[in-house]
Design a protein around this motif. Structure first.
Motif, PDB file in Angstrom:
ATOM      1  N   HIS A 126     -14.603 -22.898  20.560  1.00 39.50           N
ATOM      2  CA  HIS A 126     -14.331 -23.820  19.749  1.00 39.50           C
ATOM      3  C   HIS A 126     -12.817 -24.333  19.554  1.00 39.50           C
ATOM      4  O   HIS A 126     -11.895 -23.298  19.003  1.00 39.50           O
ATOM      5  CB  HIS A 126     -14.827 -22.811  18.251  1.00 39.50           C
ATOM      6  CG  HIS A 126     -14.898 -23.836  17.115  1.00 39.50           C
ATOM      7  ND1 HIS A 126     -15.845 -24.412  16.894  1.00 39.50           N
ATOM      8  CD2 HIS A 126     -14.110 -23.704  16.188  1.00 39.50           C
ATOM      9  CE1 HIS A 126     -15.875 -25.078  15.572  1.00 39.50           C
ATOM     10  NE2 HIS A 126     -14.763 -24.706  15.226  1.00 39.50           N
ATOM     11  N   ASN A 127     -12.788 -25.581  19.734  1.00 40.65           N
ATOM     12  CA  ASN A 127     -11.204 -26.012  19.580  1.00 40.65           C
ATOM     13  C   ASN A 127     -10.514 -25.303  20.888  1.00 40.65           C
ATOM     14  O   ASN A 127      -9.013 -25.401  20.365  1.00 40.65           O
ATOM     15  CB  ASN A 127     -10.720 -25.851  18.203  1.00 40.65           C
ATOM     16  CG  ASN A 127     -11.539 -26.800  17.223  1.00 40.65           C
ATOM     17  OD1 ASN A 127     -12.350 -27.214  17.322  1.00 40.65           O
ATOM     18  ND2 ASN A 127     -11.309 -25.975  16.070  1.00 40.65           N
ATOM     19  N   ASN A 128     -10.909 -24.770  21.617  1.00 35.29           N
ATOM     20  CA  ASN A 128     -10.053 -24.053  22.565  1.00 35.29           C
ATOM     21  C   ASN A 128     -10.685 -24.217  23.777  1.00 35.29           C
ATOM     22  O   ASN A 128     -11.697 -24.815  24.185  1.00 35.29           O
ATOM     23  CB  ASN A 128      -9.906 -22.734  22.094  1.00 35.29           C
ATOM     24  CG  ASN A 128     -11.239 -21.885  22.200  1.00 35.29           C
ATOM     25  OD1 ASN A 128     -12.217 -22.459  22.124  1.00 35.29           O
ATOM     26  ND2 ASN A 128     -11.072 -20.507  21.749  1.00 35.29           N
ATOM     27  N   GLY A 130     -12.051 -18.000  36.273  1.00 37.15           N
ATOM     28  CA  GLY A 130     -11.291 -18.256  37.521  1.00 37.15           C
ATOM     29  C   GLY A 130     -10.148 -19.272  37.035  1.00 37.15           C
ATOM     30  O   GLY A 130      -9.588 -19.270  36.043  1.00 37.15           O
ATOM     31  N   ASP A 131      -9.979 -20.270  37.934  1.00 31.34           N
ATOM     32  CA  ASP A 131      -9.005 -21.315  37.599  1.00 31.34           C
ATOM     33  C   ASP A 131      -9.659 -22.445  36.944  1.00 31.34           C
ATOM     34  O   ASP A 131      -9.113 -23.626  36.853  1.00 31.34           O
ATOM     35  CB  ASP A 131      -8.225 -21.840  38.740  1.00 31.34           C
ATOM     36  CG  ASP A 131      -9.119 -22.293  39.810  1.00 31.34           C
ATOM     37  OD1 ASP A 131     -10.430 -22.094  39.948  1.00 31.34           O
ATOM     38  OD2 ASP A 131      -8.537 -22.880  40.877  1.00 31.34           O
ATOM     39  N   ILE A 132     -10.894 -22.222  36.353  1.00 33.10           N
ATOM     40  CA  ILE A 132     -11.838 -23.246  35.811  1.00 33.10           C
ATOM     41  C   ILE A 132     -11.659 -23.307  34.493  1.00 33.10           C
ATOM     42  O   ILE A 132     -12.015 -22.292  33.817  1.00 33.10           O
ATOM     43  CB  ILE A 132     -13.145 -23.280  36.347  1.00 33.10           C
ATOM     44  CG1 ILE A 132     -12.963 -23.953  37.698  1.00 33.10           C
ATOM     45  CG2 ILE A 132     -13.888 -24.666  35.383  1.00 33.10           C
ATOM     46  CD1 ILE A 132     -14.585 -23.885  38.594  1.00 33.10           C
ATOM     47  N   SER A 155     -10.552 -29.058  22.693  1.00 31.02           N
ATOM     48  CA  SER A 155     -10.955 -28.319  23.792  1.00 31.02           C
ATOM     49  C   SER A 155     -10.488 -28.665  25.256  1.00 31.02           C
ATOM     50  O   SER A 155      -9.904 -28.021  25.768  1.00 31.02           O
ATOM     51  CB  SER A 155     -12.327 -28.058  23.710  1.00 31.02           C
ATOM     52  OG  SER A 155     -13.018 -26.935  24.872  1.00 31.02           O
ATOM     53  N   LEU A 156     -10.652 -30.220  25.552  1.00 32.33           N
ATOM     54  CA  LEU A 156     -10.316 -30.640  26.714  1.00 32.33           C
ATOM     55  C   LEU A 156      -8.843 -30.700  26.541  1.00 32.33           C
ATOM     56  O   LEU A 156      -8.105 -30.438  27.930  1.00 32.33           O
ATOM     57  CB  LEU A 156     -10.816 -31.967  26.869  1.00 32.33           C
ATOM     58  CG  LEU A 156     -12.376 -32.255  26.920  1.00 32.33           C
ATOM     59  CD1 LEU A 156     -12.745 -33.668  26.748  1.00 32.33           C
ATOM     60  CD2 LEU A 156     -12.814 -31.479  28.347  1.00 32.33           C
ATOM     61  N   LYS A 157      -8.035 -30.835  25.673  1.00 34.40           N
ATOM     62  CA  LYS A 157      -6.493 -30.848  25.840  1.00 34.40           C
ATOM     63  C   LYS A 157      -6.178 -29.509  26.114  1.00 34.40           C
ATOM     64  O   LYS A 157      -5.161 -29.211  27.030  1.00 34.40           O
ATOM     65  CB  LYS A 157      -5.988 -31.273  24.557  1.00 34.40           C
ATOM     66  CG  LYS A 157      -6.072 -32.887  24.576  1.00 34.40           C
ATOM     67  CD  LYS A 157      -5.581 -33.406  22.986  1.00 34.40           C
ATOM     68  CE  LYS A 157      -5.539 -34.897  22.946  1.00 34.40           C
ATOM     69  NZ  LYS A 157      -4.794 -35.231  21.734  1.00 34.40           N
ATOM     70  N   ALA A 158      -6.639 -28.456  25.749  1.00 35.01           N
ATOM     71  CA  ALA A 158      -6.342 -27.058  25.801  1.00 35.01           C
ATOM     72  C   ALA A 158      -6.575 -26.649  27.257  1.00 35.01           C
ATOM     73  O   ALA A 158      -5.852 -26.227  27.702  1.00 35.01           O
ATOM     74  CB  ALA A 158      -7.056 -26.162  25.013  1.00 35.01           C
ATOM     75  N   GLY A 159      -7.762 -27.116  27.840  1.00 37.84           N
ATOM     76  CA  GLY A 159      -7.831 -26.824  29.249  1.00 37.84           C
ATOM     77  C   GLY A 159      -6.875 -27.883  30.035  1.00 37.84           C
ATOM     78  O   GLY A 159      -6.547 -27.194  31.072  1.00 37.84           O
ATOM     79  N   ALA A 160      -6.709 -28.953  29.997  1.00 36.14           N
ATOM     80  CA  ALA A 160      -5.710 -30.008  30.619  1.00 36.14           C
ATOM     81  C   ALA A 160      -4.498 -29.478  30.413  1.00 36.14           C
ATOM     82  O   ALA A 160      -3.488 -29.468  31.617  1.00 36.14           O
ATOM     83  CB  ALA A 160      -5.692 -31.221  29.822  1.00 36.14           C
ATOM     84  N   ARG A 161      -3.946 -28.715  29.246  1.00 35.53           N
ATOM     85  CA  ARG A 161      -2.690 -28.203  29.289  1.00 35.53           C
ATOM     86  C   ARG A 161      -2.436 -26.921  30.117  1.00 35.53           C
ATOM     87  O   ARG A 161      -1.283 -26.752  30.796  1.00 35.53           O
ATOM     88  CB  ARG A 161      -2.325 -27.415  27.900  1.00 35.53           C
ATOM     89  CG  ARG A 161      -1.868 -28.734  26.954  1.00 35.53           C
ATOM     90  CD  ARG A 161      -1.363 -28.061  25.440  1.00 35.53           C
ATOM     91  NE  ARG A 161      -2.138 -27.186  24.802  1.00 35.53           N
ATOM     92  CZ  ARG A 161      -3.131 -27.767  23.931  1.00 35.53           C
ATOM     93  NH1 ARG A 161      -3.126 -28.882  23.879  1.00 35.53           N
ATOM     94  NH2 ARG A 161      -3.979 -26.860  23.247  1.00 35.53           N
ATOM     95  N   ALA A 162      -3.597 -26.403  30.483  1.00 32.15           N
ATOM     96  CA  ALA A 162      -3.382 -25.064  31.585  1.00 32.15           C
ATOM     97  C   ALA A 162      -3.623 -25.741  33.006  1.00 32.15           C
ATOM     98  O   ALA A 162      -3.451 -24.913  33.708  1.00 32.15           O
ATOM     99  CB  ALA A 162      -4.411 -24.232  31.251  1.00 32.15           C
ATOM    100  N   SER A 163      -3.586 -26.916  33.108  1.00 29.72           N
ATOM    101  CA  SER A 163      -3.427 -27.488  34.662  1.00 29.72           C
ATOM    102  C   SER A 163      -4.558 -26.979  35.405  1.00 29.72           C
ATOM    103  O   SER A 163      -4.537 -26.631  36.533  1.00 29.72           O
ATOM    104  CB  SER A 163      -2.142 -27.352  35.148  1.00 29.72           C
ATOM    105  OG  SER A 163      -1.219 -28.038  34.565  1.00 29.72           O
TER     106      SER A 163
END
Length: 143
Positions: free
Chosen positions: A79-81, A86-88, A120-128
């Motif tokens: 939720h918002n994260n 793994g790496d996904i 949520s997508l930005k949180a994932g993108a920040r983690a490359s």
């Protein structure tokens, strides 16, 4: 329920299960205790998304406090994260139907969920990581 329990036996302690909402008919978190005990008994890690019928949901902080008090240590809220498998990066929000607008209500909820999905997508993108978005009613992938 017996068939569900039987089919869940394929899940092992090393597995991650994503539960995309509508997890309990309870109106409050305390009333959902039995449902979360059932979910907690599923082996492995559980990632939960809010469904449009999850009226027990108030805040993530209250959910995690409830889980700690009940000894449910293997459930996480998406939720918002994002959470990683793994790496996904697993990203998502509650799905919402927009087509049948009711005096602007659906548009308001839909737009709020878009903001949450973007967070949520930005949180994932920040983690490359590779980002996979999972909605409780619709699945799609974004890279």
């Amino acid at each position: 329920m017996e068939k569900l329990q039987e089919n869940l036996k394929v899940i092992g302690p090393e597995d991650t299960t994503v539960l995309p909402g509508d997890l309990s008919w309870a109106l409050g978190i305390e009333q959902a205790k039995e449902d979360f005990a059932f979910i907690s008994a599923i082996p492995g890690r559980k990632i939960l998304l809010k469904g449009n019928h999850d009226y027990w949901w108030t805040t993530a902080a209250k959910f995690y406090k409830f889980c700690a008090e009940q000894g449910f240590s293997d459930m996480e809220i998406l939720h918002n994260n994002c959470h990683f498998y793994g790496d996904i990066a697993l990203c998502g929000t509650r799905g919402w139907f927009y087509e049948e607008d009711q005096n602007g209500h659906n548009e308001k909820v839909f737009n709020r969920e878009l903001i949450r999905l973007e967070a949520s997508l930005k949180a994932g993108a920040r983690a490359s990581a590779t980002v996979r978005a999972s909605l409780s009613s619709t699945n799609f992938c974004a890279r």
